[in-house]
Design a protein around this motif. Structure first.
Motif, PDB file in Angstrom:
ATOM      1  N   GLU A 123     -15.409   0.960  80.652  1.00 30.47           N
ATOM      2  CA  GLU A 123     -16.359   1.554  81.337  1.00 30.47           C
ATOM      3  C   GLU A 123     -17.323   0.678  82.003  1.00 30.47           C
ATOM      4  O   GLU A 123     -17.708   0.425  83.058  1.00 30.47           O
ATOM      5  CB  GLU A 123     -17.062   2.444  80.419  1.00 30.47           C
ATOM      6  N   ASP A 149     -17.880  -0.508  86.046  1.00 33.23           N
ATOM      7  CA  ASP A 149     -19.214  -0.387  86.605  1.00 33.23           C
ATOM      8  C   ASP A 149     -19.491  -1.864  87.242  1.00 33.23           C
ATOM      9  O   ASP A 149     -19.944  -1.941  88.410  1.00 33.23           O
ATOM     10  CB  ASP A 149     -20.234   0.028  85.680  1.00 33.23           C
ATOM     11  N   HIS A 208     -11.937   7.341  82.705  1.00 34.10           N
ATOM     12  CA  HIS A 208     -12.990   6.351  83.032  1.00 34.10           C
ATOM     13  C   HIS A 208     -13.049   5.849  84.401  1.00 34.10           C
ATOM     14  O   HIS A 208     -14.156   5.635  84.789  1.00 34.10           O
ATOM     15  CB  HIS A 208     -12.866   5.333  82.013  1.00 34.10           C
ATOM     16  N   CYS A 259     -14.977   8.981  85.984  1.00 32.61           N
ATOM     17  CA  CYS A 259     -16.242   8.999  85.499  1.00 32.61           C
ATOM     18  C   CYS A 259     -17.158   7.809  86.229  1.00 32.61           C
ATOM     19  O   CYS A 259     -18.333   8.118  86.655  1.00 32.61           O
ATOM     20  CB  CYS A 259     -16.481   8.595  83.863  1.00 32.61           C
ATOM     21  N   ALA A 260     -16.409   6.545  86.519  1.00 31.98           N
ATOM     22  CA  ALA A 260     -17.272   5.430  87.193  1.00 31.98           C
ATOM     23  C   ALA A 260     -17.270   5.792  88.676  1.00 31.98           C
ATOM     24  O   ALA A 260     -18.302   5.738  89.127  1.00 31.98           O
ATOM     25  CB  ALA A 260     -16.220   4.387  87.093  1.00 31.98           C
ATOM     26  N   ARG A 319     -17.799   9.061  89.724  1.00 31.37           N
ATOM     27  CA  ARG A 319     -18.871   9.930  89.991  1.00 31.37           C
ATOM     28  C   ARG A 319     -20.195   9.240  89.445  1.00 31.37           C
ATOM     29  O   ARG A 319     -21.153  10.315  89.770  1.00 31.37           O
ATOM     30  CB  ARG A 319     -18.312  11.113  88.912  1.00 31.37           C
ATOM     31  N   ARG A 320     -20.210   8.252  88.732  1.00 29.57           N
ATOM     32  CA  ARG A 320     -21.506   7.701  88.804  1.00 29.57           C
ATOM     33  C   ARG A 320     -22.216   6.871  89.818  1.00 29.57           C
ATOM     34  O   ARG A 320     -23.193   6.560  90.184  1.00 29.57           O
ATOM     35  CB  ARG A 320     -21.544   6.599  87.662  1.00 29.57           C
ATOM     36  N   VAL A 321     -21.283   6.809  90.934  1.00 29.51           N
ATOM     37  CA  VAL A 321     -21.745   6.309  92.352  1.00 29.51           C
ATOM     38  C   VAL A 321     -22.688   7.201  92.794  1.00 29.51           C
ATOM     39  O   VAL A 321     -22.370   8.303  93.268  1.00 29.51           O
ATOM     40  CB  VAL A 321     -20.394   5.875  93.293  1.00 29.51           C
ATOM     41  N   ARG A 322     -24.174   6.947  93.228  1.00 34.39           N
ATOM     42  CA  ARG A 322     -25.066   7.681  93.704  1.00 34.39           C
ATOM     43  C   ARG A 322     -24.690   7.927  95.145  1.00 34.39           C
ATOM     44  O   ARG A 322     -24.671   7.170  95.911  1.00 34.39           O
ATOM     45  CB  ARG A 322     -26.305   7.226  93.513  1.00 34.39           C
TER      46      ARG A 322
END
Length: 347
Positions: free
Chosen positions: A140, A144, A188, A191-192, A194-197
Motif C-alpha cells: 500500500e 501510494d 491494493h 484501492c490505490a 480509487r484513492r486518487v482524488r
C-alpha cells in the motif's frame, strides 16, 4: 551485486561513497517500509555499516546486499531473526553463510522463484518483493508513493503494470502457486487507484463510458483509465467487469458518451459482432442524433480494429491522447448547448 572490495587503511574513516542511498530509497528498492528497516536495525543490528553524527543513515552497496538477502530469506518463510543472522554472517568478513545475491543482484526474493521482471525501475522491483512477501502495508505504501512521486500515468505504465504482468506470468507458469500474490497485489492496486482524488468535472464536458466486454473480469486497466480521466476533470461512467451486451447498449444510449472504451483481455471475450452493433448506436433527440467514438482496449482485440468506426488504444498515455482528441473532435452532430445525456433516448 558485485562484491565490495575491502577498504584500505586510513587514519580517519573514509567518506561514504557517492552511491550510498537514503533509507527511503532503499525501502522503495526492496519493497519494505522505512519503518521496517529501522525496526530491523533496532532489533537485529542489520543497519548501515557506518554513520556520522548529525547525518541521515546512508546505505552502501554492501549494506543493501545484506538487506536483499534478508528479504529473500523472509520471503521463503525464514523467521526474521534467523534471516538477519544469516544476512549479517554473509557479509565480507563474516562467518560462512549464503552469499549475498552476487549472482542475482536484481532478482526479487525467492531465488529461482523470483518474479520475471526483467529490466525495470527500482520501485517496480521493490513492489514485487513486497507482493511476494504478502506484505500488505508495504504494498500500500509503495503504491501510494509511486503515484505521488511519478504521477498516475507513469506509475501505472512503469511500476504497477510491469509488476502485475510479472505476477501473471509467474502464476501461469507455476500452476496454482502465486495466486495469493496476484490477488493481494490486484486488490491494493485497485484501492490505490480509487484513492486518487478526481478534479471537479468541467462544465459541459462530454462524458467517457468505460466497460469490460461481457465475460471479461479484468478491470484494473479500466480503473487506471477512470482514475486518470477523473484527475483531469472529465466525467467518467465506469461500469466495471463483464457488462452484459444489452446493458452496454442501454448504457451508451442513456448516457450519450462522446467516447466509449471497451476492454477485452483475451480473444474469448473480444466479441466483434458486439463491437459492430455498439458502433452503430445513435443517441440523442430526433433531429440531433449523435454517436460515440468506440475505442477498443486490451490485448483481446488483436492489432487491428474489427469495425471501421472503431479505433484501438495501446497503453494508458497514448490512449489518453486518443480519448482527448475524440472529445475535442467536431465530428459529432451533438449540439454545443447540450449539458447532459439524452436519458431514455432510443436508437
Amino acid at each position: 551485486m558485485d562484491p565490495v572490495p575491502p577498504h584500505p587503511p586510513h587514519d580517519h574513516p573514509p567518506e561514504l561513497p557517492a552511491a550510498a542511498l537514503s533509507t527511503g530509497a532503499v525501502a522503495r528498492r526492496l519493497g519494505v517500509s522505512p519503518t521496517t528497516l529501522r525496526s530491523w536495525e533496532r532489533r537485529y543490528a542489520i543497519g548501515p555499516a557506518r554513520r556520522e553524527d548529525g547525518r541521515h543513515r546512508r546505505w552502501t552497496a554492501e549494506d543493501i546486499a545484506r538487506l536483499e538477502l534478508m528479504c529473500r530469506l523472509t520471503a521463503q518463510g525464514v523467521p526474521p531473526s534467523e534471516a538477519a543472522r544469516a544476512a549479517v554472517g554473509a557479509a565480507p568478513g563474516g562467518s560462512a553463510a549464503p552469499e549475498p545475491a552476487a549472482a542475482e543482484p536484481t532478482a526479487a526474493p525467492g531465488g529461482p522463484n523470483a518474479l520475471p521482471l526483467g529490466e525495470v525501475r527500482p520501485e517496480c522491483r521493490g513492489l514485487a518483493r513486497a507482493a511476494v512477501r504478502l506484505d500488505a502495508p508495504a504494498v500500500e505504501q509503495l503504491l501510494d508513493s509511486a503515484v505521488a512521486e511519478h504521477g498516475l500515468v507513469t506509475a501505472w505504465e512503469e511500476i504497477i503494470a510491469p509488476t502485475l504482468h510479472a505476477v501473471g506470468r509467474k502464476w501461469a507458469s507455476a500452476g496454482e502457486r502465486y495466486v495469493e500474490v496476484e490477488h493481494l497485489l490486484s486488490w491494493h492496486v485497485s484501492c490505490a487507484l480509487r484513492r486518487v482524488r478526481p478534479a471537479a468535472e468541467k462544465l459541459r464536458s462530454p462524458s467517457v463510458l468505460l466497460a469490460c466486454a461481457p465475460g471479461e473480469q479484468h478491470t484494473l486497466p479500466m480503473e487506471a483509465l477512470a482514475a486518470v480521466l477523473g484527475e483531469r476533470g472529465l466525467p467518467v461512467r465506469m461500469f466495471g467487469a463483464a457488462l452484459p451486451a444489452e446493458a452496454l447498449h442501454e448504457a451508451v444510449r442513456r448516457t450519450g458518451p462522446r467516447a466509449a472504451v471497451l476492454w477485452s483481455q483475451s480473444r474469448t471475450t473480444a466479441d466483434r459482432a458486439l463491437v459492430r452493433s455498439v458502433a452503430a448506436i445513435e443517441w440523442g433527440l430526433r433531429g440531433a442524433r449523435g454517436h460515440s467514438a468506440l475505442l477498443l482496449a486490451g490485448p483481446g482485440w488483436g492489432t487491428g480494429s474489427p469495425d471501421p468506426r472503431t479505433e484501438r488504444l495501446f497503453g494508458l498515455r497514448s490512449g489518453l491522447t486518443v480519448i482527448e482528441n475524440a472529445l475535442r473532435s467536431a465530428d459529432h452532430p451533438e449540439p454545443a448547448t447540450r449539458t447532459g445525456p439524452a436519458t431514455g433516448a432510443r436508437a
